[in-house]
Design a protein around this motif. Structure first.
Motif, PDB file in Angstrom:
ATOM      1  N   LEU A   6       0.799  -1.222   0.000  1.00 19.74           N
ATOM      2  CA  LEU A   6       0.000   0.000   0.000  1.00 19.74           C
ATOM      3  C   LEU A   6       0.834   1.276   0.000  1.00 19.74           C
ATOM      4  N   VAL A  70      -6.059  -4.301  -1.524  1.00 20.06           N
ATOM      5  CA  VAL A  70      -6.359  -3.821  -0.179  1.00 20.06           C
ATOM      6  C   VAL A  70      -7.342  -4.772   0.480  1.00 20.06           C
ATOM      7  N   PHE A  78      -6.200   3.053   4.022  1.00 18.97           N
ATOM      8  CA  PHE A  78      -5.927   3.312   2.616  1.00 18.97           C
ATOM      9  C   PHE A  78      -6.867   4.379   2.062  1.00 18.97           C
TER      10      PHE A  78
END
Length: 121
Positions: A6, A70, A78
């Motif tokens: 991420l 994710v 995120f």
């Protein structure tokens, strides 16, 4: 396709937005994915187990493509970081022209009631 973690994905996305300020655009797509093939998903469902779905994010500027996955645990963090990046790089958008409420009210006046005609004597 290589899936980035991420933080590196967000860093690359930021650099894509910075490089594309004048001429290019950046396309970001999000979709639900289990990251398994159809055969593997069918085996899992027949076994009675639940499928762990994730959010697959892809970004491209026409020349370079990056992607990340994710999970449900990281989604809030995120989304907050992604929203910050989008807000920071949406400077090229034009502001919407709004009419003044007073000007709009003056422009649309109701005509006089024909039943109430004033006569002067």
């Amino acid at each position: 396709m290589v899936l980035l973690q991420l933080d590196p994905f967000l860093n690359e996305l930021t650099s894509m937005f910075e490089h594309s300020t004048t001429k290019r655009s950046v396309w970001v797509t999000l979709k639900r994915s289990s990251l398994k093939s159809k055969v593997q998903r069918n085996k899992i469902t027949t076994a009675g187990e639940g499928i762990d779905y994730r959010c697959l994010i892809r970004a491209t500027d026409g020349k370079k493509t990056i992607s990340a996955s994710v999970g449900p645990k990281d989604h809030q963090r995120f989304q907050a970081s992604y929203a910050t990046i989008l807000k920071a790089h949406m400077t090229a958008l034009k502001k919407r022209g709004r009419k003044d409420k007073k000007k709009a009210a003056e422009g649309v006046k109701k005509p006089d009631d024909p039943k109430k005609i004033k006569t002067s004597v």
